[in-house]
Structure formats: structure tokens, C-alpha cells
Design a protein around this motif. Structure first.
Motif, PDB file in Angstrom:
ATOM      1  N   ALA A 133     -44.168  28.952 -15.135  1.00  0.00           N
ATOM      2  CA  ALA A 133     -45.265  30.059 -15.660  1.00  0.00           C
ATOM      3  C   ALA A 133     -44.150  31.821 -15.984  1.00  0.00           C
ATOM      4  CB  ALA A 133     -46.236  30.503 -14.385  1.00  0.00           C
ATOM      5  N   VAL A 134     -44.920  31.726 -17.273  1.00  0.00           N
ATOM      6  CA  VAL A 134     -43.648  32.324 -18.408  1.00  0.00           C
ATOM      7  C   VAL A 134     -44.946  33.350 -18.270  1.00  0.00           C
ATOM      8  CG1 VAL A 134     -42.626  32.972 -19.759  1.00  0.00           C
ATOM      9  CG2 VAL A 134     -42.089  31.280 -18.525  1.00  0.00           C
ATOM     10  N   ASP A 135     -44.600  34.626 -18.142  1.00  0.00           N
ATOM     11  CA  ASP A 135     -45.268  36.286 -18.868  1.00  0.00           C
ATOM     12  C   ASP A 135     -44.792  35.622 -20.508  1.00  0.00           C
ATOM     13  OD1 ASP A 135     -46.846  39.098 -17.645  1.00  0.00           O
ATOM     14  OD2 ASP A 135     -46.139  38.427 -20.212  1.00  0.00           O
ATOM     15  N   ILE A 136     -45.389  36.164 -21.201  1.00  0.00           N
ATOM     16  CA  ILE A 136     -45.140  36.049 -23.325  1.00  0.00           C
ATOM     17  C   ILE A 136     -44.884  37.076 -23.282  1.00  0.00           C
ATOM     18  CG2 ILE A 136     -45.720  35.162 -25.464  1.00  0.00           C
ATOM     19  CD1 ILE A 136     -47.569  33.002 -23.493  1.00  0.00           C
ATOM     20  N   ASP A 137     -44.892  38.191 -23.177  1.00  0.00           N
ATOM     21  CA  ASP A 137     -44.862  39.681 -23.197  1.00  0.00           C
ATOM     22  C   ASP A 137     -43.438  39.929 -22.988  1.00  0.00           C
ATOM     23  OD1 ASP A 137     -47.709  39.306 -24.789  1.00  0.00           O
ATOM     24  OD2 ASP A 137     -48.780  40.178 -22.567  1.00  0.00           O
ATOM     25  N   SER A 138     -43.174  39.986 -21.638  1.00  0.00           N
ATOM     26  CA  SER A 138     -42.370  40.404 -20.790  1.00  0.00           C
ATOM     27  C   SER A 138     -41.468  39.467 -20.647  1.00  0.00           C
ATOM     28  CB  SER A 138     -42.242  40.909 -19.847  1.00  0.00           C
ATOM     29  OG  SER A 138     -43.100  39.736 -18.610  1.00  0.00           O
ATOM     30  N   GLN A 139     -41.854  38.090 -21.419  1.00  0.00           N
ATOM     31  CA  GLN A 139     -39.938  37.359 -21.012  1.00  0.00           C
ATOM     32  C   GLN A 139     -39.756  37.030 -20.026  1.00  0.00           C
ATOM     33  OE1 GLN A 139     -38.883  39.573 -24.035  1.00  0.00           O
ATOM     34  NE2 GLN A 139     -41.387  39.504 -24.941  1.00  0.00           N
ATOM     35  N   LYS A 140     -40.315  36.883 -19.122  1.00  0.00           N
ATOM     36  CA  LYS A 140     -40.356  37.301 -17.507  1.00  0.00           C
ATOM     37  C   LYS A 140     -40.953  35.763 -16.537  1.00  0.00           C
ATOM     38  CE  LYS A 140     -39.314  41.931 -16.712  1.00  0.00           C
ATOM     39  NZ  LYS A 140     -39.675  43.173 -15.787  1.00  0.00           N
ATOM     40  N   LEU A 141     -39.870  34.842 -16.040  1.00  0.00           N
ATOM     41  CA  LEU A 141     -40.381  33.750 -15.487  1.00  0.00           C
ATOM     42  C   LEU A 141     -40.888  34.744 -13.921  1.00  0.00           C
ATOM     43  CD1 LEU A 141     -40.730  30.938 -14.729  1.00  0.00           C
ATOM     44  CD2 LEU A 141     -38.634  31.153 -13.706  1.00  0.00           C
ATOM     45  N   LEU A 142     -42.174  34.324 -14.209  1.00  0.00           N
ATOM     46  CA  LEU A 142     -43.621  34.557 -12.424  1.00  0.00           C
ATOM     47  C   LEU A 142     -43.356  33.562 -11.960  1.00  0.00           C
ATOM     48  CD1 LEU A 142     -46.865  36.073 -15.118  1.00  0.00           C
ATOM     49  CD2 LEU A 142     -44.833  37.301 -14.139  1.00  0.00           C
ATOM     50  N   TRP A 143     -43.440  32.735 -12.155  1.00  0.00           N
ATOM     51  CA  TRP A 143     -43.065  32.158 -10.718  1.00  0.00           C
ATOM     52  C   TRP A 143     -42.412  30.251 -11.050  1.00  0.00           C
ATOM     53  CZ3 TRP A 143     -46.261  28.239 -11.371  1.00  0.00           C
ATOM     54  CH2 TRP A 143     -48.135  28.005 -11.333  1.00  0.00           C
ATOM     55  N   TYR A 144     -42.242  29.443 -10.489  1.00  0.00           N
ATOM     56  CA  TYR A 144     -41.416  28.328 -10.583  1.00  0.00           C
ATOM     57  C   TYR A 144     -42.434  27.431  -9.459  1.00  0.00           C
ATOM     58  CZ  TYR A 144     -38.593  23.993 -10.504  1.00  0.00           C
ATOM     59  OH  TYR A 144     -38.022  23.033 -10.210  1.00  0.00           O
ATOM     60  N   TYR A 145     -42.757  25.993  -9.594  1.00  0.00           N
ATOM     61  CA  TYR A 145     -43.474  25.253  -8.720  1.00  0.00           C
ATOM     62  C   TYR A 145     -42.283  23.682  -8.709  1.00  0.00           C
ATOM     63  CZ  TYR A 145     -46.572  22.069  -6.043  1.00  0.00           C
ATOM     64  OH  TYR A 145     -47.024  21.350  -5.374  1.00  0.00           O
ATOM     65  N   PRO A 146     -41.464  23.660  -8.545  1.00  0.00           N
ATOM     66  CA  PRO A 146     -40.853  22.483  -8.702  1.00  0.00           C
ATOM     67  C   PRO A 146     -41.298  21.310  -7.513  1.00  0.00           C
ATOM     68  CG  PRO A 146     -40.546  23.771  -6.000  1.00  0.00           C
ATOM     69  CD  PRO A 146     -41.041  24.503  -7.463  1.00  0.00           C
TER      70      PRO A 146
END
Length: 732
Positions: A180-193
Motif C-alpha cells: 500500500a503506497v501513498d502516492i502523494d508522499s511516496q511512502k509505503l503505508l503497509w505491506y501484506y506478505p
């Protein structure tokens, strides 16, 4: 001869019929543009009213990779160039209006040797680009499957990117999961492996009361990837490898199928995640090459089609409707014949059956239309445009035509292709992306009088007449041959059954014989080595006596082993008074050299303990089997420390003996059934499965106990034996 004649004629006949049909359909494809060495898509990039063509091409001579935006007539507007030597642009792009301004933005994966940069490209009088997320992977060019979904995960009006990444051919180090990526801030919000072979879909639900952000279905491709207890595992022929990635560590060394986060690409499921990336619900749909397609049809339900690609699978396939919030199954329908492909698209279900028939259902699983006269193609896309509704077919291997059907599933147009046929609704064009390049077509109506050909009609009539004659001739042969074949098959089945029964008997005898050979091999080897030293004539009197004594002990050990395979009653001619020091030293003299040659260190921590209530031969048998199992476990591991710790501890009326090894340990099933006869985890021919069973029988006879556990380095076997009654009485 007759069979090949029949097959050849049938192939010729149907090729003529198909050729005639394809040449004289109500519509025809007219090529508009050909773009050599290009991959093509479309979107509203420049204007919300006029669609543009987006193309990717590799300019090898200039050593550049180009992403170009053009008008619908392919007039150049702008482009983005990348260095061909260092990267390439994947064709798995996303073209989506992220900020709801009427213009589409492009998300293009740029693949490097160690990562994939996801480039956001948008038009602001010219094309601008920026990296919104960088995915670190080991082998990004090994055909990863990338899927894009968009959902509002926070309070701002813009959607976040839900990126699913699946490596099609996994290996140790492979990454799969939802980012899950916040496009505005270019940050990874979470990862579901997850190890699932994913096909995700976002909810497109703007209701803030719903916490579901994405629905995932997985197909059971059986490529050996698993995930449990926050650890990825890759299954190979020689074992299971836990491994770390740039996003996960090795938190466990054993696959736990009961773990809350367990997933495997050998299982087909449907599941849903909330806006924080937590699993809300999950339903198993099958395994072993079961494939799933799904689509969310409105705000509160999802429809999933299940079909089985294994030819030996007898299941026909099914379709299910689930509540999107809690996973409750609202409706299910099972087909009465084998489905070879199912696709859920445009709020309808397209089902292709093995007999080439075709059925279309609505989102309530009501049959809309069916056709019994299908083709060898797969109907995979149901398209609604401003003129009509139609279905496109994907060309299969060996069939070079892609088809367009109307609402009644009648073929309206056909195109000889070398790739998949895709419809571009924004430009009203059909596209074929092939290895050579991209072809763009329009669909034009063919008047009825232009569809008739006298030559074609004559060929069909002659072909039908010839086919009827051949079928009448072959029918007479078929009736006589069928009876003979049935009789011969019955006799063959009876012979095969008798052979199988005999094979089972021989297999059992071979297993027992192998166990005897396995147990006798070590003492016989000791006898052989001592005899060779004696025959050399180079030994002094003391060494000769030592070797003669070694032969005597090995013979006694062999005799005892043979007696144990005739096991049934307690030997009455042996004293139930065994000195553990003596028995262990005797065993080590005979077998210790073998362990030393294998590089295995034996650490003996034997305290000063009284004699045990067991015969020497039985105690020797117990020690031999436990030490042999520990040795085999260490050698199976093939790496790391090679150590066996033999330790004793005196309790009140018993002695505890533990054997700890640095081997592979026991899996869950082996721990539960370790004391069953012929139960072994070793390869065929390398173990009989009788060792622990014999130990258990001996201990039960003398009121002893045995317990097996795993430890961080291997396994530990703990046994308890009673102290000799004579010693206890003397103490009293």
C-alpha cells in the motif's frame, strides 16, 4: 491406417469450414496502424475528451527505452526516454485517473537489476515523471506479475495505490504480497506478505463505513512457495528453505500450516484485507491447479469463478458469490460439465467448457445466453460500448484466429493473429500486441452479398459427402474392433491386478530383509576389519587379543540383533542387570569409528549410575538404534555442526538417558507417529522405520518410557529405565 485417414480428413474438412466461415463473417477487421516493436495501450492523457495512444518500444540502436504518448492517429505528443543498458519499462502499466481531474495518469514499472521503480507519469503541458515507490527484489526480470488497485485508505480525497507483486517462477529470495503506497508522499503505508499467486481487485467503494480495501483471489499453481509465522519458505526436491527478503526476516524454520498468516501457492483462496492491511476473512476454494477469477460487482458482494486445470481432476468448476464485508457465501452454482476457463468481467461470468460450448451468466448467476457451437478459442472479455455488446476470444496455441461474437455468441468477425486481441473502448480500436509489434484495427460491417463464395460452398458440399462415405466405411470396422478391445482390456486388468498383489508381498519381504541387513552391516564391518588386521600378521600379542575380543563382541552383537527380529518374548537366559558404562563402551568400540569417519563428534556425559533393570543385549540395542537415528539425521542435514550428546542423570528409582543431535529434527507428522513400525522420514532404501519401534517395545517390556522433542539445533530423545531391583533392595 483407417484411423489416420479419418483424422486427416477431419482436419482437412474443419480447416476448410473454418476458413470459409472466417472469410465471410458479418464484420471484418481493417488495419489502421502498425507499430513495429511496440506495445500499445490507451488513456485520456492529454485531454479528457480525446483518447491518446500510449506505446513502449526498445530503441536498441540508440540504446534507449521509450514511453511515448500520441494522438489516436499516432501523431507524436511527448515521450519519456530511459537508458536501455540499465533498465527496461514493463508493459504491465496502470492508466488511471488518480486525482479525479478527468485526465489519466500512467504508472509504469521501470525494471533494474535489483529493483523495480514505479514511475508516475502525468501530462502538464509536457510529460513529467517521478518515482513514487521502489520495490527491492532479487530477480525482477523473471516475469513478475504486477497488478494495480486503487482505494481510499485515509481521510484525504486522493486514492492510494494497492500494488500486488507476484513472481511467477519463485525461488529462495522471491517476494510476493500487497504494497500500500501513498502516492502523494511516496511512502509505503503497509505491506501484506503472502505466498498466494494473487489476482487482486479493489472495492471501488467510497462508503466510509466499509473497512475492506482489497479482495484477493489466488490460484493454486503449485510452484513451491509458502509463508507462515512471518517467514517465506521455498520447497525444493531436497527440502524446504526458509529465507529472508528486503521486507521480511526468518522468524521460523518450519512451515506452520495452522499459523494465522499461513499462505501457499498450492492453495486457491479468496480473502479480503482492511484499510490497515489486516486480513478480515478468507475462504478456501481448492488446491492442486485450481484457478480462480473474480470481480466485485457492487458495494457489498464479490463473484468468483473456480475452474480446474489439471486434466485428471474430475471436478467441473463452480461459481460463488460472497458478502464483501464478512465473507459469507451468499450463493453458489456448480456446473454439470467440465469448465476449462472462467472469467468474471463487466458484472458477468463467461464460462468456456471443455466441449467448446460457451455460457454467459449475470451477477445473480442467471444464464443470459449459451452456445453449443463454440470453437477452440477461449472467450474471455465481455465488452459494452456505445454501439453494441460483444465478446472477444483469445487465440489458443495452434489456432491463429481471434474471434468477436455478438450477444447471441454468434461469430461476427475473425482475425488471424499472433497475439491476444484487446479492445480499446476509448478509441474504439482493437489491438493485437505481438512479438513483432502492435497492430491497431477498426471493425467494419460486411454486406451480406459480399459473404457468399461459390467455390467455398462447393468445397463444403464435397467435403461433407466424402466425410459421410468414410464414416460409413469406418463404422463397420469400429463395431467389430470394439468387442475385441473390450475383451483384451478385461484380461489385461485381471493380469495387472494379480501382479500388483504379488508386488505388495515382495515389497513387505524386501522391507524386513533390508532392516536385517541395515542392523547387521555395522558389526559385520567390525568383524571384517579385525580379521584383516589379524591376517596381516603384523600385530603383537596384545593387539591380536584386542582384535579377537572385538570380533567376539561383534559376533555377540550380531547374534543379539538377529534374536531381536524374532522378537516376541523376554529372553530368559539373560540377566536383567546391565552396566550402562560397559554397554556404551562396548558399543563405541564397535561403532564409534564409523561416526568419527563421518566427522560426527560424540560427547558422552555418563554419571556414576547403578546397574539398570534390563539385559545388556537389550540395552545395547536401544543405544545402537538411538545413536544410529541421530547419525542419520545429522547426515541428512548436510551442513552445520555434527554433534551427538549422550547424557545420563540418576533419578529416585530410575535413570534418565538423553540423546541430543544437531540434525534435521522431526516434522509434526513424524512426532505423532514415530513409534509405528515401518514409519520413516528417510528416502526409500535408506531406512526401514523399525528402529524407534524396537526401542519402544524393549522399554515397554521393562516399564521404561521414551519421549521425542525438537530443539533449536535438532532433536532430543529422552528415555527412562528402572534401576535394578537388586540395587534398590540393597540400598533399603
Amino acid at each position: 491406417m483407417c484411423r489416420w485417414l479419418k483424422i486427416s480428413f477431419l482436419l482437412f474438412f474443419f480447416s476448410i469450414v473454418l476458413r470459409a466461415q472466417f472469410e465471410y463473417t458479418p464484420y471484418k477487421f481493417v488495419q489502421k496502424i502498425y507499430l513495429e516493436n511496440h506495445f500499445v495501450s490507451e488513456g485520456y492523457i492529454i485531454s479528457p475528451d480525446t483518447a491518446s495512444i500510449i506505446s513502449i518500444t526498445e530503441q536498441k540502436e540508440q540504446k534507449k527505452v521509450e514511453l511515448r504518448v500520441s494522438s489516436s492517429d499516432y501523431l507524436f505528443v511527448d515521450n519519456v526516454l530511459m537508458n536501455y543498458d540499465s533498465c527496461t519499462i514493463s508493459t504491465q502499466m496502470s492508466i488511471y485517473d488518480l486525482d479525479n481531474d478527468g485526465l489519466d495518469e500512467i504508472i509504469a514499472p521501470v525494471i533494474y537489476n535489483d529493483r523495480i521503480d514505479f514511475l508516475l507519469i502525468e501530462y502538464q503541458n509536457y510529460l513529467t515523471e517521478k518515482v513514487i515507490f521502489s520495490l527491492s527484489v532479487n530477480a525482477p526480470k523473471k516475469f513478475p506479475y504486477i497488478n494495480y488497485s486503487f482505494a481510499n485508505l485515509d481521510e484525504d480525497p486522493n486514492d492510494e495505490l494497492l500494488l500486488s507483486f507476484t513472481e511467477n517462477y519463485p525461488e529462495a529470495g522471491s517476494v510476493r504480497g500487497i504494497f500500500a503506497v501513498d502516492i502523494d508522499s511516496q511512502k509505503l503505508l503497509w505491506y501484506y506478505p503472502t505466498a498466494f499467486y494473487m489476482i487482486p481487485s479493489y472495492t471501488n467503494n467510497r462508503n466510509i463505513d466499509s473497512e475492506i480495501s482489497i479482495v484477493i483471489t489466488s490460484s493454486a499453481v503449485c510452484n513451491g512457495l509458502n509463508f507462515s509465522n512471518e517467514t517465506f519458505f521455498f520447497e525444493k526436491d531436497d527440502g524446504v528453505i526458509p529465507y529472508s527478503t528486503n521486507y521480511t526476516d526468518v522468524e521460523s524454520t518450519v512451515i506452520d500450516t495452522h499459523a494465522q498468516d499461513y499462505s501457499s501457492d498450492s492453495v486457491a483462496v479468496i480473502s479480503a484485507l482492511d484499510k490497515k492491511g489486516k486480513k478480515v476473512w478468507e475462504k478456501k476454494l481448492g488446491d492442486k491447479f485450481v484457478w480462480v477469477r473474480h470481480q466485485i460487482v457492487n458495494d457489498n458482494k464479490v463473484i468468483a469463478g473456480v475452474y480446474h486445470r489439471n486434466k485428471n481432476d474430475k471436478l467441473n468448476g463452480s461459481v460463488h458469490i460472497f458478502d464483501i464485508d464478512d465473507g459469507e457465501e451468499l450463493k453458489a452454482y456448480h456446473f454439470d460439465k467440465k469448465a476449462r476457463y472462467i472469467n468474471v468481467i463487466s458484472n458477468c461470468l463467461i464460462v468456456n467448457f471443455l466441449d467448446n460450448s460457451l455460457e454467459v451468466y449475470d451477477d445473480q448467476l442467471r444464464l443470459i445466453v449459451e452456445s453449443q457451437n463454440g470453437s477452440n478459442n477461449l472467450a474471455y472479455s465481455y465488452i459494452r460500448n456505445n454501439k453494441r455488446n460483444f465478446i472477444t476470444d483469445e487465440a489458443l496455441s495452434g489456432n491463429n484466429f481471434s474471434l468477436v461474437r455478438n450477444d447471441q455468441l454468434e461469430i461476427e468477425a475473425a482475425l488471424k493473429t499472433e497475439g491476444d486481441l484487446t479492445y480499446f473502448p476509448k478509441t474504439d480500436l482493437f489491438c493485437v500486441n505481438s512479438d513483432k509489434g502492435a497492430y491497431l484495427y477498426t471493425l467494419e460491417y460486411v454486406p451480406w452479398y459480399s459473404r457468399i463464395s461459390n467455390n467455398t460452398l462447393l468445397i463444403i458440399l464435397l467435403s461433407v459427402a466424402g466425410l459421410i462415405i468414410i464414416l460409413l466405411i469406418l463404422w463397420s470396422f469400429t463395431m467389430s474392433i470394439a468387442t475385441k478391445k473390450i475383451k483384451a482390456q478385461k484380461e489385461e486388468i485381471e493380469k495387472t491386478t494379480a501382479k500388483l498383489i504379488e508386488s505388495e508381498k515382495l515389497a513387505l519381504l524386501g522391507t524386513i530383509a533390508g532392516s536385517v541387513a541395515h542392523e547387521l552391516n555395522s558389526p559385520l564391518g567390525a568383524i571384517k576389519n579385525s580379521a584383516q588386521r589379524l591376517l596381516s600378521g603384523k600385530l603383537n600379542d596384545a593387539d591380536q587379543k584386542t582384535n579377537i575380543d572385538l570380533i567376539h563382541r561383534a559376533v555377540n552383537s550380531s547374534s543379539t540383533l538377529i534374536q531381536k527380529f524374532l522378537y516376541g518374548s523376554n529372553p530368559k537366559d539373560q540377566s536383567l542387570l546391565a552396566d550402562l558404562h560397559e554397554v556404551f563402551n562396548d558399543w563405541k568400540i564397535i561403532f564409534g569409528k564409523q561416526f568419527e569417519l563421518l566427522g560426527i563428534s560424540i560427547i558422552a556425559e555418563i554419571s556414576n549410575i547403578p546397574p539398570l533393570s534390563i539385559s545388556k543385549s537389550e540395552l545395547n540395542q536401544v543405544i545402537h538404534n538411538l545413536m544410529t537415528n541421530a547419525k542419520d539425521s545429522i547426515m541428512e542435514k548436510k551442513s552445520g555442526e555434527k554433534t551427538i550428546i549422550f547424557k545420563t542423570e540418576e533419578l529416585k528409582d530410575s535413570v534418565q538417558i538423553s540423546v541430543t543431535d544437531s540434525g534435521t529434527g522431526f516434522d509434526k507428522e513424524m512426532l505423532e507417529r514415530a513409534f509405528e513400525p515401518f514409519r520413516t522420514s528417510k528416502e526409500t532404501g535408506k531406512g526401514t522405520g523399525l528402529g524407534l519401534w524396537i526401542v519402544k517395545q524393549i522399554l515397554d517390556l521393562h516399564n521404561g518410557t521414551i519421549k521425542i522433542t525438537n530443539n533449536p539445533t535438532g532433536s532430543t530423545v529422552v528415555i527412562n529405565l528402572q534401576i535394578s531391583k537388586q540395587v534398590i533392595d540393597e540400598k533399603a
